[in-house]
Every structure is written in structure tokens, then in C-alpha cells.
Write an enzyme that holds these catalytic residues in place. Structure first.
Site, PDB file in Angstrom:
ATOM      1  N   ASN A   9       0.863  -1.176   0.000  1.00 13.69           N
ATOM      2  CA  ASN A   9       0.000   0.000   0.000  1.00 13.69           C
ATOM      3  C   ASN A   9       0.902   1.230   0.000  1.00 13.69           C
ATOM      4  O   ASN A   9       1.467   1.580   1.026  1.00 13.69           O
ATOM      5  CB  ASN A   9      -0.898  -0.031   1.253  1.00 13.69           C
ATOM      6  CG  ASN A   9      -1.780   1.204   1.354  1.00 13.69           C
ATOM      7  OD1 ASN A   9      -1.902   1.964   0.398  1.00 13.69           O
ATOM      8  ND2 ASN A   9      -2.387   1.406   2.520  1.00 13.69           N
ATOM      9  N   LYS A  11       0.121   4.224  -0.317  1.00 12.05           N
ATOM     10  CA  LYS A  11      -0.555   5.403   0.249  1.00 12.05           C
ATOM     11  C   LYS A  11      -0.281   6.622  -0.655  1.00 12.05           C
ATOM     12  O   LYS A  11      -0.166   6.475  -1.866  1.00 12.05           O
ATOM     13  CB  LYS A  11      -0.119   5.648   1.692  1.00 12.05           C
ATOM     14  CG  LYS A  11      -0.205   4.389   2.546  1.00 12.05           C
ATOM     15  CD  LYS A  11      -0.106   4.648   4.003  1.00 12.05           C
ATOM     16  CE  LYS A  11       0.010   3.314   4.730  1.00 12.05           C
ATOM     17  NZ  LYS A  11      -0.120   3.439   6.165  1.00 12.05           N
ATOM     18  N   HIS A  98      -9.593   0.940   4.561  1.00  6.72           N
ATOM     19  CA  HIS A  98      -8.332   1.098   5.301  1.00  6.72           C
ATOM     20  C   HIS A  98      -8.593   1.979   6.524  1.00  6.72           C
ATOM     21  O   HIS A  98      -9.400   2.909   6.464  1.00  6.72           O
ATOM     22  CB  HIS A  98      -7.270   1.723   4.388  1.00  6.72           C
ATOM     23  CG  HIS A  98      -5.904   1.673   4.981  1.00  6.72           C
ATOM     24  ND1 HIS A  98      -5.475   2.553   5.953  1.00  6.72           N
ATOM     25  CD2 HIS A  98      -4.866   0.814   4.769  1.00  6.72           C
ATOM     26  CE1 HIS A  98      -4.234   2.249   6.302  1.00  6.72           C
ATOM     27  NE2 HIS A  98      -3.838   1.187   5.602  1.00  6.72           N
ATOM     28  N   GLU A 100      -7.056   4.331   7.742  1.00  9.88           N
ATOM     29  CA  GLU A 100      -6.855   5.773   7.518  1.00  9.88           C
ATOM     30  C   GLU A 100      -8.079   6.393   6.853  1.00  9.88           C
ATOM     31  O   GLU A 100      -8.412   7.548   7.102  1.00  9.88           O
ATOM     32  CB  GLU A 100      -5.584   5.991   6.668  1.00  9.88           C
ATOM     33  CG  GLU A 100      -4.329   5.732   7.505  1.00  9.88           C
ATOM     34  CD  GLU A 100      -3.129   5.238   6.716  1.00  9.88           C
ATOM     35  OE1 GLU A 100      -3.117   5.353   5.484  1.00  9.88           O
ATOM     36  OE2 GLU A 100      -2.194   4.718   7.353  1.00  9.88           O
ATOM     37  N   GLU A 170      -5.774  -5.538  10.139  1.00  2.00           N
ATOM     38  CA  GLU A 170      -4.738  -4.531  10.399  1.00  2.00           C
ATOM     39  C   GLU A 170      -5.028  -3.834  11.724  1.00  2.00           C
ATOM     40  O   GLU A 170      -5.814  -2.873  11.755  1.00  2.00           O
ATOM     41  CB  GLU A 170      -4.724  -3.489   9.290  1.00  2.00           C
ATOM     42  CG  GLU A 170      -4.422  -4.029   7.916  1.00  2.00           C
ATOM     43  CD  GLU A 170      -3.803  -2.972   7.014  1.00  2.00           C
ATOM     44  OE1 GLU A 170      -2.722  -3.214   6.503  1.00  2.00           O
ATOM     45  OE2 GLU A 170      -4.400  -1.892   6.876  1.00  2.00           O
ATOM     46  N   GLY A 176       2.008   1.734  10.703  1.00  4.52           N
ATOM     47  CA  GLY A 176       2.935   2.868  10.613  1.00  4.52           C
ATOM     48  C   GLY A 176       3.616   3.214  11.916  1.00  4.52           C
ATOM     49  O   GLY A 176       4.229   4.272  12.039  1.00  4.52           O
ATOM     50  N   SER A 216       3.026  -2.716  10.193  1.00  3.76           N
ATOM     51  CA  SER A 216       4.484  -2.710  10.380  1.00  3.76           C
ATOM     52  C   SER A 216       5.152  -4.031  10.002  1.00  3.76           C
ATOM     53  O   SER A 216       6.106  -4.459  10.650  1.00  3.76           O
ATOM     54  CB  SER A 216       4.837  -2.305  11.825  1.00  3.76           C
ATOM     55  OG  SER A 216       4.390  -0.993  12.088  1.00  3.76           O
TER      56      SER A 216
HETATM   57  C1  PEP Z   1      -0.961  -0.175   5.804  1.00  6.76           C
HETATM   58  O1  PEP Z   1      -0.896   0.946   5.352  1.00  6.76           O
HETATM   59  O2  PEP Z   1      -1.902  -0.908   5.482  1.00  6.76           O
HETATM   60  C2  PEP Z   1       0.084  -0.633   6.707  1.00  6.76           C
HETATM   61  C3  PEP Z   1      -0.036  -1.805   7.244  1.00  6.76           C
HETATM   62  O3  PEP Z   1       1.131   0.224   6.930  1.00  6.76           O
HETATM   63  P1  PEP Z   1       2.533  -0.149   7.647  1.00  6.76           P
HETATM   64  O4  PEP Z   1       3.027  -1.415   7.023  1.00  6.76           O
HETATM   65  O5  PEP Z   1       3.422   1.025   7.361  1.00  6.76           O
HETATM   66  O6  PEP Z   1       2.251  -0.318   9.103  1.00  6.76           O
END
Ligand code: PEP
Length: 253
Positions: A9, A11, A98, A100, A170, A176, A216
Site C-alpha cells: 500500500n 498510500k 483502510h 486511515e 490490520e 505505521g 508494520s
Molecule cells: C498499511 O498501510 O496498510 C500498513 C499496514 O502500513 P505499515 O506497514 O506502514 O504499518
């Protein structure tokens, strides 16, 4: 056999030039080494979808996906992109829900159900995200919340439709933050989700749904996470922006 998936992703990151370099480098490094049953997906910003898809050419192992779509088919929705448009460009995947988008754009379960529907109607595979914030985990409410998120946005589907959905668990506290769920925490939640799906749709259907872990994921922890029996791959944010690290993650599955 469930499809193994590693989705990056991106972003809202990378200039167009940087995006091309990233995709080319991963393509080059992964080349023939991606195992036969692993699908790699670059979830790029909207303007890069078509050019990156062209760059991938006939590479059948790597696909592109959008990071969102509108709940509407078309019309006066300035700034939005529809599933119909994505379909018309042969984009196969779209991330829906997601955290976010839930947090910054107020997307709730009801709206996400509409986005899942419109994605499926247009032949796209939704990568449906669910996961609990830290305060909910600390109060031990994570299982109930994630089950509710899945119910609200997916349980109206027929079994044949659900089988076309990919789920990404997630935990919001792991996105992040550099704070990954342990493989035990990931496995527990993936098993909870699969059991919940089995309760509604039966074990055969639930066994065929790919459930990805996100939060992460990096080159150092991917192998252990992907070794969990109910973890079918990852949705990777930050580490998908670095070609070498993302390639290592892909090879960990
Ligand atoms: C994500 O954006 O779905 C995500 C898991 O980000 P990160 O791997 O940076 O935690």
C-alpha cells in the site's frame, strides 16, 4: 488452496518517477523467484495505476490495485474515482476500508458495505480492511469489534460473492508505528475472523478466503507472521516503498 498475497500500500507517497523506479526494481528483483501461488499487488495512487500496469506488462505475478473507490457509479462527485472507471482500466484490486479512510474520511461499516458491493459488481476484488485501535485492544474488545466490522460490511454478501473478497486484518496500533502484532496475536485474530466467517458461510467458504496481516510488516518479521496457518500474506505500507525490503517480504512467504 488459498491464494497467498503480498500487497504493497503505497498510500500518498512517491513522485511518478520514483514510483516507476520502485515498481521496476521490485519487478527485476522478484523476477522468477516469486513462488507460483503468490500474488504481488502494488496499490498505487490513482494517477499511477494505468502507467504502472503498463510497466508490468504481461507479468502475471504482479498486479495493481487502487487504494479506494467511490460508493457511487458515476456523477457529480468531484475528486472521486469509481469502480466502473477502475474496471474500464482493468484494475483488478481495490482496498476498501483502510483504517486511515475510516479515521480521516469518516468511512463507516455501512458505507464500506456499499463500496464492497460496487467493487464486486464491477469485477474488482476488494481487499477489505478491519482492525481495532489500541484502546479497544487494551480493554480486550478487539475480537468483538473486528467481528462487528466484518459483519457490518461483508455479512450481507452471498457466499459466492464473499469468496471473491480478500480480508486484511490490520490492528490500527500497528499501522505505521513500527509496533507489529506478535505472530501469536496475528494468528489468534485471523482464526477468530475465519471462524466467524465459517459460522455464517460454512467452513468450506471460510477456508478459501485469504486473510492478510497488516501493521508494520518488514523484512525481519514477515517470515514468522506468514508462517502462521491462518495468515495468507500481508498488506504492507512503509516497507513496500523500499524495493529491496519489499522484495525480501515477498520472498518470505
Ligand atoms: C498499511 O498501510 O496498510 C500498513 C499496514 O502500513 P505499515 O506497514 O506502514 O504499518
Amino acid at each position: 488452496m488459498r491464494q497467498k498475497i503480498v500487497a504493497g500500500n503505497w498510500k500518498m507517497n512517491k513522485t511518478f518517477e520514483e514510483a516507476n523506479i520502485l515498481a521496476s526494481e521490485v519487478m527485476g528483483m522478484v523476477a522468477d523467484e516469486v513462488k507460483g501461488n503468490v500474488k504481488v499487488i502494488f496499490c498505487t495512487p490513482f494517477p499511477y495505476l494505468h502507467p504502472i500496469k503498463n510497466l508490468l506488462g504481461s507479468n502475471s505475478r504482479i498486479s495493481v490495485g487502487a487504494q479506494n473507490c467511490s460508493e457511487h457509479e458515476s456523477g457529480a462527485y468531484t475528486g472521486e474515482t469509481s469502480a466502473v472507471m477502475l474496471k474500464s482500466m482493468n484494475i483488478p484490486y481495490v482496498i476498501v476500508g483502510h483504517s486511515e479512510r475510516r479515521q480521516y474520511f469518516g468511512e463507516d461499516g455501512k458505507l464500506l458495505a456499499k463500496k464492497v458491493d460496487i467493487a464486486l459488481k464491477n469485477g474488482l476484488t476488494p481487499i477489505f480492511c478491519c482492525g481495532e485501535p489500541l484502546d479497544v485492544r487494551e480493554k480486550n474488545g478487539h475480537e468483538a469489534l473486528v467481528k462487528k466490522q466484518v459483519e457490518e460490511s461483508l455479512f450481507h454478501l452471498e457466499a459466492a460473492q464473499l469468496e471473491k473478497v480478500v480480508i486484511a486484518y490490520e490492528p490500527v496500533w500497528a499501522i505505521g508505528t513500527g509496533k507489529t502484532a506478535t505472530s501469536q496475536q496475528a494468528q489468534e485474530m485471523h482464526a477468530v475472523i475465519r471462524k466467524h466467517l465459517a459460522g455464517k458461510y460454512g467452513a468450506n467458504v471460510a477456508d478459501n478466503i485469504s486473510i492478510l496481516y497488516g501493521g508494520s510488516v518488514n523484512a525481519a518479521n514477515a517470515k514468522e507472521l506468514f508462517a502462521c496457518p491462518d495468515v495468507d500474506g500481508g498488506l504492507v505500507g512503509g516497507a513496500s516503498l523500499k524495493s529491496r525490503e519489499f522484495t525480501e517480504i515477498i520472498k518470505s512467504i
